[in-house]
Design a protein around this motif. Structure first.
Motif, PDB file in Angstrom:
ATOM      1  N   TYR A  81       0.841  -1.190   0.000  1.00  0.00           N
ATOM      2  CA  TYR A  81       0.000   0.000   0.000  1.00  0.00           C
ATOM      3  C   TYR A  81       0.881   1.247   0.000  1.00  0.00           C
ATOM      4  O   TYR A  81       2.064   1.208   0.365  1.00  0.00           O
ATOM      5  CB  TYR A  81      -0.941   0.026   1.215  1.00  0.00           C
ATOM      6  N   ASN A  82       0.296   2.367  -0.414  1.00  0.00           N
ATOM      7  CA  ASN A  82       0.965   3.665  -0.414  1.00  0.00           C
ATOM      8  C   ASN A  82       0.897   4.238   0.996  1.00  0.00           C
ATOM      9  O   ASN A  82      -0.194   4.437   1.534  1.00  0.00           O
ATOM     10  CB  ASN A  82       0.280   4.597  -1.422  1.00  0.00           C
ATOM     11  N   GLU A  83       2.019   4.517   1.606  1.00  0.00           N
ATOM     12  CA  GLU A  83       2.039   4.951   2.995  1.00  0.00           C
ATOM     13  C   GLU A  83       1.399   6.327   3.196  1.00  0.00           C
ATOM     14  O   GLU A  83       1.002   6.666   4.310  1.00  0.00           O
ATOM     15  CB  GLU A  83       3.470   4.955   3.523  1.00  0.00           C
ATOM     16  N   GLU A  84       1.311   7.141   2.144  1.00  0.00           N
ATOM     17  CA  GLU A  84       0.713   8.467   2.271  1.00  0.00           C
ATOM     18  C   GLU A  84      -0.803   8.430   2.125  1.00  0.00           C
ATOM     19  O   GLU A  84      -1.525   9.154   2.818  1.00  0.00           O
ATOM     20  CB  GLU A  84       1.317   9.420   1.241  1.00  0.00           C
ATOM     21  N   THR A  85      -1.291   7.579   1.226  1.00  0.00           N
ATOM     22  CA  THR A  85      -2.737   7.543   0.948  1.00  0.00           C
ATOM     23  C   THR A  85      -3.421   6.295   1.470  1.00  0.00           C
ATOM     24  O   THR A  85      -4.651   6.250   1.547  1.00  0.00           O
ATOM     25  CB  THR A  85      -2.983   7.623  -0.564  1.00  0.00           C
ATOM     26  N   MET A  86      -2.647   5.259   1.816  1.00  0.00           N
ATOM     27  CA  MET A  86      -3.146   3.949   2.256  1.00  0.00           C
ATOM     28  C   MET A  86      -3.818   3.173   1.115  1.00  0.00           C
ATOM     29  O   MET A  86      -4.500   2.180   1.361  1.00  0.00           O
ATOM     30  CB  MET A  86      -4.122   4.071   3.439  1.00  0.00           C
ATOM     31  N   GLU A  87      -3.638   3.621  -0.121  1.00  0.00           N
ATOM     32  CA  GLU A  87      -4.199   2.894  -1.270  1.00  0.00           C
ATOM     33  C   GLU A  87      -3.343   1.676  -1.563  1.00  0.00           C
ATOM     34  O   GLU A  87      -2.110   1.754  -1.597  1.00  0.00           O
ATOM     35  CB  GLU A  87      -4.258   3.798  -2.502  1.00  0.00           C
ATOM     36  N   SER A  88      -3.989   0.537  -1.759  1.00  0.00           N
ATOM     37  CA  SER A  88      -3.274  -0.708  -2.016  1.00  0.00           C
ATOM     38  C   SER A  88      -2.831  -0.770  -3.468  1.00  0.00           C
ATOM     39  O   SER A  88      -3.013   0.179  -4.240  1.00  0.00           O
ATOM     40  CB  SER A  88      -4.180  -1.900  -1.694  1.00  0.00           C
ATOM     41  N   ASN A  89      -2.246  -1.911  -3.839  1.00  0.00           N
ATOM     42  CA  ASN A  89      -1.861  -2.096  -5.233  1.00  0.00           C
ATOM     43  C   ASN A  89      -3.073  -2.203  -6.157  1.00  0.00           C
ATOM     44  O   ASN A  89      -2.946  -2.069  -7.371  1.00  0.00           O
ATOM     45  CB  ASN A  89      -1.004  -3.354  -5.386  1.00  0.00           C
ATOM     46  N   VAL A  90      -4.269  -2.417  -5.584  1.00  0.00           N
ATOM     47  CA  VAL A  90      -5.511  -2.405  -6.357  1.00  0.00           C
ATOM     48  C   VAL A  90      -6.050  -0.972  -6.334  1.00  0.00           C
ATOM     49  O   VAL A  90      -6.349  -0.441  -5.262  1.00  0.00           O
ATOM     50  CB  VAL A  90      -6.553  -3.377  -5.768  1.00  0.00           C
ATOM     51  N   GLU A  91      -6.158  -0.364  -7.488  1.00  0.00           N
ATOM     52  CA  GLU A  91      -6.580   1.033  -7.550  1.00  0.00           C
ATOM     53  C   GLU A  91      -7.951   1.227  -6.890  1.00  0.00           C
ATOM     54  O   GLU A  91      -8.866   0.439  -7.088  1.00  0.00           O
ATOM     55  CB  GLU A  91      -6.647   1.493  -9.016  1.00  0.00           C
ATOM     56  N   ASN A  92      -8.044   2.254  -6.059  1.00  0.00           N
ATOM     57  CA  ASN A  92      -9.278   2.640  -5.349  1.00  0.00           C
ATOM     58  C   ASN A  92      -9.663   1.689  -4.218  1.00  0.00           C
ATOM     59  O   ASN A  92     -10.768   1.796  -3.680  1.00  0.00           O
ATOM     60  CB  ASN A  92     -10.461   2.800  -6.314  1.00  0.00           C
ATOM     61  N   LEU A  93      -8.772   0.792  -3.861  1.00  0.00           N
ATOM     62  CA  LEU A  93      -8.997  -0.096  -2.720  1.00  0.00           C
ATOM     63  C   LEU A  93      -7.957   0.238  -1.657  1.00  0.00           C
ATOM     64  O   LEU A  93      -6.758   0.181  -1.909  1.00  0.00           O
ATOM     65  CB  LEU A  93      -8.898  -1.566  -3.130  1.00  0.00           C
ATOM     66  N   TYR A  94      -8.417   0.614  -0.480  1.00  0.00           N
ATOM     67  CA  TYR A  94      -7.558   1.116   0.578  1.00  0.00           C
ATOM     68  C   TYR A  94      -7.519   0.151   1.764  1.00  0.00           C
ATOM     69  O   TYR A  94      -8.467  -0.611   2.001  1.00  0.00           O
ATOM     70  CB  TYR A  94      -8.066   2.478   1.060  1.00  0.00           C
ATOM     71  N   LEU A  95      -6.418   0.229   2.509  1.00  0.00           N
ATOM     72  CA  LEU A  95      -6.254  -0.578   3.723  1.00  0.00           C
ATOM     73  C   LEU A  95      -6.147   0.358   4.921  1.00  0.00           C
ATOM     74  O   LEU A  95      -5.515   1.421   4.843  1.00  0.00           O
ATOM     75  CB  LEU A  95      -4.995  -1.438   3.640  1.00  0.00           C
TER      76      LEU A  95
END
Length: 330
Positions: free
Chosen positions: A274-288
């Motif tokens: 996941y992106n540490e700034e946005t929490m978005e995972s490798n699946v676009e528009n899916l967040y953790l």
């Protein structure tokens, strides 16, 4: 099939925080929880006291007032329940999510009750649902449990507590004080360093005076109806036993994460990508959000330091929505 801009999977403290942030942003959202409100906290031991102080468990700057500096389970349940009800959060309870699939830019979410579509998904499912098993013969006997609730049940019983973390220590002390004959089976050479600082001396003193027996550098070999066999540095030992509390920790539902397309690290930590700034995972528009971000290191993220995930995620979602709207009008 109902469409919602945002589906939040998990109605624990962080899922609730995401719901509050979505409501503030004016985003159409739904929280889906497989049990009651804050299901994991509900299943904590009845007398459990948090390590954190009440203000560190607060979400959205809503004051958490407790009798002591460190609140107990019942106070936390009341706090989070009142947040949900007084803010009229859009949440559905006792509805387990089975699958999440992305097709043509939309997520299709199938639960035990119905189907949804969503433009965005937040997974905030915690880690308390799947115990770390010992993988020994007899672990599936009815006398064995990976969850501890009430010490009264174990009064006058020979109880083996496997583990040396907060949950194991709390269970050992409470059951001992209700009249259980308690033996702790500890894989390491001492009680865990992360045990609550006001509890650790208590358990060590009880072990020193032999009110609670402890076997260090020991593992469970096999569990029988009337005894438990353990392996120690001095050889195998059989201990008379009525019940076993295997409090060896818990882990996120990695199979669920993999099924929805989340990439996990290829080591034993199983860190999700996941992106540490946005929490978005490798699946676009899916967040953790929350503790699942730490993989097997379930001590890395907890309520007090993952509250920030809600703000980061909803800022990212609103930015995406604004960019999409702008592109459609130009």
């Amino acid at each position: 099939m109902k469409h919602t801009d945002l589906i939040i999977i998990g109605g624990g403290p962080i899922g609730i925080a995401c719901g509050l942030a979505a409501k503030k942003k004016g985003i159409d959202y739904l929280i889906i929880e497989k049990g009651p409100i804050v299901n994991s906290l509900f299943n904590y031991p009845i007398n459990m006291q948090f390590f954190s102080s009440s203000e560190k468990l607060e979400i959205d700057d809503i004051p958490f007032i407790s009798k002591e500096a460190k609140p107990k389970r019942n106070e936390a349940l009341e706090y989070y329940r009142r947040i949900v009800t007084s803010n009229n959060l859009n949440i559905t309870l006792f509805e387990k999510v089975n699958t999440v699939k992305k097709e043509n830019g939309l997520f299709k979410i199938e639960t035990e009750k119905q189907h949804y579509t969503a433009s965005f998904v937040i997974v905030a499912t915690g880690f308390y649902d799947i115990p770390n098993t010992m993988n020994v013969p007899g672990e599936d006997l009815p006398k064995v449990s990976h969850y501890y609730k009430d010490p009264h049940f174990y009064a006058k019983q020979k109880l083996a507590v496997v583990g040396a973390s907060n949950s194991a220590v709390d269970a050992a002390l409470e059951c001992y004080r209700k009249g259980a004959d308690v033996t702790m089976i500890v894989r390491g050479h001492e009680i865990g360093k992360r045990v609550k600082y006001w509890v650790r001396p208590d358990i060590m003193n009880r072990i020193k005076e032999e009110s609670i027996k402890a076997h260090y550098n020991a593992t469970v070999k096999e569990i029988f109806e009337d005894k438990i066999s353990i392996t120690t540095p001095n050889g195998d030992i059989d201990i008379e036993n009525d019940y076993v509390l295997a409090l060896t920790g818990y882990k996120p539902n990695f199979e669920f994460l993999k099924k929805i397309g989340i990439t996990l690290s290829d080591d034993e930590k199983l860190y999700p990508e996941y992106n540490e700034e946005t929490m978005e995972s490798n699946v676009e528009n899916l967040y953790l959000a929350g503790v699942i971000c730490g993989g097997m290191d379930t001590h890395v993220w907890y309520i007090e330091n993952s509250r920030i995930h809600a703000t980061a995620i909803l800022n990212s979602i609103t930015e995406k929505q604004f960019a999409q709207t702008k592109s459609q009008t130009t």
